[in-house]
Design a protein around this motif. Structure first.
Motif, PDB file in Angstrom:
ATOM      1  N   PRO A   8       0.845  -1.197   0.000  1.00 33.01           N
ATOM      2  CA  PRO A   8       0.000   0.000   0.000  1.00 33.01           C
ATOM      3  C   PRO A   8       0.877   1.242   0.000  1.00 33.01           C
ATOM      4  CG  PRO A   8      -0.658  -1.516   1.757  1.00 33.01           C
ATOM      5  CD  PRO A   8       0.569  -2.082   1.125  1.00 33.01           C
ATOM      6  N   PRO A   9       0.501   2.235  -0.780  1.00 34.40           N
ATOM      7  CA  PRO A   9       1.317   3.448  -0.857  1.00 34.40           C
ATOM      8  C   PRO A   9       1.325   4.194   0.483  1.00 34.40           C
ATOM      9  CG  PRO A   9      -0.652   3.588  -2.255  1.00 34.40           C
ATOM     10  CD  PRO A   9      -0.663   2.249  -1.643  1.00 34.40           C
ATOM     11  N   PRO A  10       2.415   4.921   0.786  1.00 30.59           N
ATOM     12  CA  PRO A  10       2.507   5.642   2.062  1.00 30.59           C
ATOM     13  C   PRO A  10       1.354   6.615   2.263  1.00 30.59           C
ATOM     14  CG  PRO A  10       4.592   5.712   0.862  1.00 30.59           C
ATOM     15  CD  PRO A  10       3.595   5.101  -0.057  1.00 30.59           C
ATOM     16  N   LYS A  11       0.892   6.717   3.515  1.00 28.32           N
ATOM     17  CA  LYS A  11      -0.344   7.453   3.773  1.00 28.32           C
ATOM     18  C   LYS A  11      -0.196   8.973   3.694  1.00 28.32           C
ATOM     19  CE  LYS A  11      -2.827   3.711   5.522  1.00 28.32           C
ATOM     20  NZ  LYS A  11      -3.638   2.971   6.462  1.00 28.32           N
ATOM     21  N   ALA A  12       1.045   9.470   3.741  1.00 29.46           N
ATOM     22  CA  ALA A  12       1.211  10.923   3.644  1.00 29.46           C
ATOM     23  C   ALA A  12       1.340  11.391   2.196  1.00 29.46           C
ATOM     24  CB  ALA A  12       2.441  11.347   4.441  1.00 29.46           C
ATOM     25  N   ASP A  13       1.536  10.462   1.272  1.00 31.21           N
ATOM     26  CA  ASP A  13       1.716  10.830  -0.136  1.00 31.21           C
ATOM     27  C   ASP A  13       0.492  11.548  -0.702  1.00 31.21           C
ATOM     28  OD1 ASP A  13       4.174   9.732  -0.267  1.00 31.21           O
ATOM     29  OD2 ASP A  13       3.654   8.106  -1.651  1.00 31.21           O
ATOM     30  N   PRO A  14       0.706  12.546  -1.560  1.00 24.60           N
ATOM     31  CA  PRO A  14      -0.454  13.203  -2.183  1.00 24.60           C
ATOM     32  C   PRO A  14      -1.163  12.289  -3.193  1.00 24.60           C
ATOM     33  CG  PRO A  14       1.598  14.165  -2.998  1.00 24.60           C
ATOM     34  CD  PRO A  14       1.975  13.194  -1.922  1.00 24.60           C
ATOM     35  N   ILE A  15      -2.466  12.147  -2.996  1.00 29.05           N
ATOM     36  CA  ILE A  15      -3.292  11.340  -3.904  1.00 29.05           C
ATOM     37  C   ILE A  15      -4.272  12.275  -4.605  1.00 29.05           C
ATOM     38  CG2 ILE A  15      -5.005   9.479  -4.062  1.00 29.05           C
ATOM     39  CD1 ILE A  15      -3.889   8.322  -1.476  1.00 29.05           C
ATOM     40  N   LEU A  16      -4.319  12.192  -5.934  1.00 27.78           N
ATOM     41  CA  LEU A  16      -5.290  12.980  -6.699  1.00 27.78           C
ATOM     42  C   LEU A  16      -6.365  12.040  -7.212  1.00 27.78           C
ATOM     43  CD1 LEU A  16      -3.350  15.335  -9.148  1.00 27.78           C
ATOM     44  CD2 LEU A  16      -4.620  15.965  -7.071  1.00 27.78           C
ATOM     45  N   ILE A  17      -7.613  12.383  -6.931  1.00 26.68           N
ATOM     46  CA  ILE A  17      -8.738  11.608  -7.460  1.00 26.68           C
ATOM     47  C   ILE A  17      -9.412  12.469  -8.519  1.00 26.68           C
ATOM     48  CG2 ILE A  17     -10.979  10.581  -6.897  1.00 26.68           C
ATOM     49  CD1 ILE A  17      -9.929   9.996  -4.114  1.00 26.68           C
ATOM     50  N   ILE A  18      -9.481  11.980  -9.754  1.00 25.55           N
ATOM     51  CA  ILE A  18     -10.137  12.765 -10.804  1.00 25.55           C
ATOM     52  C   ILE A  18     -11.561  12.239 -10.962  1.00 25.55           C
ATOM     53  CG2 ILE A  18      -9.915  13.724 -13.120  1.00 25.55           C
ATOM     54  CD1 ILE A  18      -7.096  12.523 -13.223  1.00 25.55           C
ATOM     55  N   ARG A  34      -9.178   5.566   6.329  1.00 24.01           N
ATOM     56  CA  ARG A  34      -8.069   4.633   6.560  1.00 24.01           C
ATOM     57  C   ARG A  34      -6.749   5.358   6.802  1.00 24.01           C
ATOM     58  NH1 ARG A  34      -9.184  -0.722   2.740  1.00 24.01           N
ATOM     59  NH2 ARG A  34     -11.453  -0.596   2.912  1.00 24.01           N
ATOM     60  N   GLY A  35      -6.813   6.678   6.971  1.00 26.06           N
ATOM     61  CA  GLY A  35      -5.624   7.389   7.412  1.00 26.06           C
ATOM     62  C   GLY A  35      -4.792   8.059   6.329  1.00 26.06           C
ATOM     63  N   TYR A  36      -5.251   8.044   5.111  1.00 32.15           N
ATOM     64  CA  TYR A  36      -4.511   8.775   4.060  1.00 32.15           C
ATOM     65  C   TYR A  36      -4.717  10.266   4.305  1.00 32.15           C
ATOM     66  CZ  TYR A  36      -3.813   4.273   1.874  1.00 32.15           C
ATOM     67  OH  TYR A  36      -3.432   2.984   1.637  1.00 32.15           O
ATOM     68  N   LYS A  37      -3.602  11.005   4.289  1.00 32.86           N
ATOM     69  CA  LYS A  37      -3.632  12.374   4.819  1.00 32.86           C
ATOM     70  C   LYS A  37      -3.755  13.458   3.752  1.00 32.86           C
ATOM     71  CE  LYS A  37      -2.704  11.374   9.189  1.00 32.86           C
ATOM     72  NZ  LYS A  37      -3.946  10.729   9.647  1.00 32.86           N
ATOM     73  N   ASN A  38      -3.436  13.134   2.516  1.00 27.52           N
ATOM     74  CA  ASN A  38      -3.359  14.210   1.512  1.00 27.52           C
ATOM     75  C   ASN A  38      -4.136  13.807   0.256  1.00 27.52           C
ATOM     76  OD1 ASN A  38      -2.636  16.315  -0.162  1.00 27.52           O
ATOM     77  ND2 ASN A  38      -0.473  16.338   0.474  1.00 27.52           N
ATOM     78  N   VAL A  39      -5.466  13.888   0.386  1.00 28.56           N
ATOM     79  CA  VAL A  39      -6.348  13.450  -0.700  1.00 28.56           C
ATOM     80  C   VAL A  39      -7.048  14.662  -1.307  1.00 28.56           C
ATOM     81  CG1 VAL A  39      -8.344  12.003  -1.297  1.00 28.56           C
ATOM     82  CG2 VAL A  39      -6.742  11.252   0.496  1.00 28.56           C
ATOM     83  N   THR A  40      -6.937  14.815  -2.620  1.00 25.69           N
ATOM     84  CA  THR A  40      -7.586  15.932  -3.323  1.00 25.69           C
ATOM     85  C   THR A  40      -8.465  15.372  -4.436  1.00 25.69           C
ATOM     86  OG1 THR A  40      -5.666  17.325  -2.902  1.00 25.69           O
ATOM     87  CG2 THR A  40      -7.162  18.058  -4.635  1.00 25.69           C
ATOM     88  N   VAL A  41      -9.690  15.897  -4.522  1.00 27.08           N
ATOM     89  CA  VAL A  41     -10.605  15.487  -5.594  1.00 27.08           C
ATOM     90  C   VAL A  41     -10.698  16.613  -6.624  1.00 27.08           C
ATOM     91  CG1 VAL A  41     -12.977  14.826  -6.165  1.00 27.08           C
ATOM     92  CG2 VAL A  41     -11.957  14.048  -4.010  1.00 27.08           C
ATOM     93  N   LEU A  42     -10.484  16.266  -7.887  1.00 27.37           N
ATOM     94  CA  LEU A  42     -10.613  17.240  -8.973  1.00 27.37           C
ATOM     95  C   LEU A  42     -11.877  16.934  -9.780  1.00 27.37           C
ATOM     96  CD1 LEU A  42      -7.004  17.076 -10.531  1.00 27.37           C
ATOM     97  CD2 LEU A  42      -7.781  18.509  -8.642  1.00 27.37           C
ATOM     98  N   ASP A  43     -12.582  17.951 -10.193  1.00 26.97           N
ATOM     99  CA  ASP A  43     -13.690  17.757 -11.138  1.00 26.97           C
ATOM    100  C   ASP A  43     -13.910  19.044 -11.913  1.00 26.97           C
ATOM    101  OD1 ASP A  43     -16.294  17.113 -12.441  1.00 26.97           O
ATOM    102  OD2 ASP A  43     -16.346  15.439 -11.033  1.00 26.97           O
ATOM    103  N   ARG A  44     -14.667  18.909 -13.019  1.00 23.62           N
ATOM    104  CA  ARG A  44     -15.007  20.081 -13.828  1.00 23.62           C
ATOM    105  C   ARG A  44     -15.889  21.028 -13.033  1.00 23.62           C
ATOM    106  NH1 ARG A  44     -18.585  16.967 -16.719  1.00 23.62           N
ATOM    107  NH2 ARG A  44     -18.868  18.361 -18.476  1.00 23.62           N
TER     108      ARG A  44
END
Ligand SMILES: Cc1cc2nc3c(=O)[nH]c(=O)nc-3n(C[C@H](O)[C@H](O)[C@H](O)COP(=O)(O)OP(=O)(O)OC[C@H]3O[C@@H](n4cnc5c(N)ncnc54)[C@H](O)[C@@H]3O)c2cc1C
Ligand SMILES: *[C@@H]1O[C@H](CO)[C@@H](O)[C@H](O)[C@H]1NC(C)=O
Ligand SMILES: *[C@@H]1O[C@H](CO)[C@@H](O)[C@H](O)[C@H]1NC(C)=O
Ligand SMILES: *[C@@H]1O[C@H](CO)[C@@H](O)[C@H](O)[C@H]1NC(C)=O
Length: 430
Positions: A8-18, A34-44
């Motif tokens: 599983p990828p490290p939980k502090a890593d930036p994740i982009l959800i498109i 589940r503890g992931y700290k840097n989650v960003t959602v992009l949309d139109r």
């Protein structure tokens, strides 16, 4: 299977959800839990996204499936609809019907229901329904009907709004408009390192999650695994009295022609009819891949175009004449094509990309994904963390193209005419 991160990828890593539909938002929330700290959602657009597949006045919530995996998931999801999402869930009952004595989708569904020790009311004469739903007016004597008092419909837009509020409260960031509209995935070697967006910016990420629904082929050509199909929907404004006269009706789908219809919305009194069919194909040129791909337009919102191909408009009218004859000649207050993301067997596609690192896809709702809103995030993140049961590993894998040609569509539940490519003129109206 290639060189993707085994752990599983490290939980502090930036994740982009498109993509901020059911798939993207539920994934974002579960990652955060589940503890992931840097989650960003992009949309139109900010959710509820006006022309997203996850947004409408209603979506069917049913637990009948000709597939045991989705059937079990749907029963879990129903618990969520009856608890956390109860304000958005309308428990009206659900009816499938067929003109033919043996509809393969229904036969398989019954087999699964019986194997699970459940039952459906099986009515050889559809008029038996009228005792349960006295507001039904139509003669259904020639139809075999299957009724489940469990099930009904959900306010899609309202539940998406609730889910996106929960995401915001959990600390997930949203970026929309030109900075949230993704033009391409940026790669370094075989790794995705972020996205280029319409505003001209580059947004870096350790992991990109593609939950772009019907638009997915614009960013990643997965034409062999997922394609967009437009499905017709029509809305009729009723008066409060008219709405009351059909309030006691179930959600109904006629599996012989694919037409389905909902009871009127309680406060706004809107009657909705739609078709679960092979739909209409569309294609545009992708600036990311320089290919013509199956996708709706990225830069326009087709929810306010009020366009339907002529034959689809007529089919909805005819369907309404069969379900609710008293309202069949009313003008549409709105009508539109809504986009399914079709897959060969109607299975979702939830997987790490088999060759590109840092890229995970969660797409392929195939016309039945919405009902899973309360639970799908868990299943998706189990795949993301590589801890899902083996059954899902196969079922939801992202295939590589194998040159086998045309995409077979769906799970056997579709009816109506075959898929037709929209003309250039029709595409211009979307
Ligand atoms: C007419 C119709 C009826 C349906 N009926 C039912 C039903 O009764 N019951 C049921 O369970 N399911 C139903 N479904 C299916 C269900 O709605 C879908 O499976 C589900 O909503 C798919 O969610 P999603 O998150 O994959 O897609 P979407 O909700 O479409 O989300 C994708 C998002 O990605 C964004 N996006 C795409 N590309 C980009 C980009 N490049 N940059 C930025 N943003 C981007 C879009 O703006 C969009 O918001 C129906 C679907 C339709 C169309
Ligand atoms: C998330 O990651 C981005 C990109 O690396 C970084 O700029 C930002 O500061 C991070 N945010 C948090 C809250 O760690
Ligand atoms: C697409 O075509 C344009 C113009 O021919 C070219 O500049 C660009 O590099 C191409 N992009 C890709 C991803 O092939
Ligand atoms: C179901 O569809 C068939 C085929 O189009 C049609 O003959 C029948 O009248 C429909 N019944 C209802 C109740 O919609």
């Amino acid at each position: 299977m290639a060189n993707r991160t085994p752990q599983p990828p490290p939980k502090a890593d930036p994740i982009l959800i498109i993509g901020a539909g059911v798939f993207g938002l539920s994934t974002a929330l579960e990652l955060s839990l589940r503890g992931y700290k840097n989650v960003t959602v992009l949309d139109r657009y900010p959710p509820p996204v006006p022309d997203g597949s996850s947004v409408d006045i209603s979506r069917i919530i049913r637990t009948e499936y000709a597939d045991s995996v989705y059937s079990k998931m749907a029963q879990e999801a129903l618990k969520g609809w009856k608890s956390e999402y109860k304000d958005y869930y309308h428990h009206t009952g659900f009816v499938m019907m067929s003109e033919t004595a043996s509809n393969p989708y229904i036969e398989k569904t019954l087999e699964i229901i019986h194997a699970q020790g459940r039952t459906l009311d099986e009515l050889a004469d559809g008029n038996g329904l009228k005792e349960m739903y006295p507001d039904l007016r139509v003669d259904m004597s020639s139809l075999r009907t299957y009724h489940n008092p469990e099930g009904g419909w959900a306010d899609a837009q309202g539940s998406i709004r609730h889910l996106s509020h929960k995401c915001s409260q959990a600390g997930i960031s949203f970026v929309t408009g030109p900075r949230g509209t993704v033009l391409s995935l940026r790669k370094r070697g075989s790794r995705v390192i972020g996205v280029d967006v319409v505003s001209g910016d580059f947004i870096p990420a350790a992991q990109v999650i593609l939950s772009t629904g019907a638009w997915s082929n614009l960013l990643l050509d997965v034409s062999h695994a997922a394609s967009a199909s437009g499905q017709p929907v029509g809305f009729i404004q009723l008066s409060p009295e008219e709405a009351r006269s059909i309030a006691r009706t179930p959600v109904m789908i006629n599996l012989t022609n694919g037409i389905f219809c909902f009871p009127p919305t309680p406060e706004t009194h809107i009657l909705k009819v739609a078709r679960h069919s092979y739909g209409f194909a569309t294609s545009i040129s992708s600036s990311a891949t320089n290919r013509t791909v199956s996708s709706p337009k990225l830069d326009s919102n087709n929810a306010d175009k009020s366009f339907l191909p002529q034959e689809a408009d007529e089919a909805l009218r005819e369907g309404l004449r069969q379900f609710m004859p008293q309202f069949a000649d009313r003008p549409w207050s709105n009508r539109r094509l809504c986009w399914y993301t079709d897959t060969p067997e109607g299975d979702f596609v939830v997987d790490h990309h088999p060759v590109m690192d840092g890229l995970f896809v969660a797409i392929g709702g195939a016309g039945h994904g919405f009902k899973f809103l309360p639970v799908i995030g868990r299943y998706i993140v189990d795949r993301y963390e590589d801890c899902a049961p083996e059954a899902f590993r196969q079922k939801w894998r992202l295939r590589l193209p194998d040159g086998s040609g045309d995409l077979k569509i769906g799970d056997g539940s579709r009816a109506g005419p075959p898929l037709r490519m929209l003309t250039v003129e029709e595409q211009g109206k979307l």
